[in-house]
Each structure stands twice: as C-alpha cells, then as structure tokens.
Design a protein around this motif. Structure first.
Motif, PDB file in Angstrom:
ATOM      1  N   GLU A 124       0.896   2.191   2.221  1.00  0.00           N
ATOM      2  CA  GLU A 124      -0.142   1.838   3.199  1.00  0.00           C
ATOM      3  C   GLU A 124      -1.052   0.709   2.738  1.00  0.00           C
ATOM      4  N   ASP A 137      -0.684   0.981   8.921  1.00  0.00           N
ATOM      5  CA  ASP A 137      -1.034   2.262   9.516  1.00  0.00           C
ATOM      6  C   ASP A 137       0.218   2.763  10.222  1.00  0.00           C
ATOM      7  N   ASN A 138       0.829   3.788   9.660  1.00  0.00           N
ATOM      8  CA  ASN A 138       2.093   4.324  10.201  1.00  0.00           C
ATOM      9  C   ASN A 138       3.137   3.231  10.402  1.00  0.00           C
ATOM     10  N   THR A 139       3.355   2.450   9.370  1.00  0.00           N
ATOM     11  CA  THR A 139       4.314   1.332   9.317  1.00  0.00           C
ATOM     12  C   THR A 139       3.944   0.139  10.201  1.00  0.00           C
TER      13      THR A 139
END
Length: 60
Positions: free
Chosen positions: A24, A46-48
């Motif tokens: 991250e 953020d979440n890939t």
C-alpha cells in the motif's frame, strides 16, 4: 503491477516504471533510465488503486 508514466525531475524526459500494487505505501529511490540521476519515488495504493504518486529530485 501497474505502469506509471512521469517526467524525470532532472532531465524532464518522459519515463515509465512498473509499480508493485501489493504494497500500500512505498518510498524508494530509483535511477532515471535516461540521465541516471536518483529519483525519490513515493506511492500509495488503496485496494490496488493508485491514489498517490510523487517523483522528485533527492537534491535540496
């Protein structure tokens, strides 16, 4: 992996690099592939999804 395009803060050439989306928060130094000067890279995912990217000179 995600390809990111940006301009070198030294020679202003357009370059690209592959970013590892598995971490991250990242901060590291990468040499410019054109002029070989060191560039401070800061990345946040953020979440890939890339939410922050900064490439700057390490000189003050």
């Amino acid at each position: 992996m995600l390809e990111q395009f940006f301009h070198c803060p030294y020679c202003w050439e357009s370059i690209s690099m592959l970013l590892d989306i598995s971490q991250e928060n990242q901060s590291y130094i990468e040499d410019c592939e054109v002029c070989c000067n060191p560039i401070q890279i800061q990345v946040k995912f953020d979440n890939t999804e890339l939410v922050y990217f900064n490439a700057e000179s390490i000189e003050q």
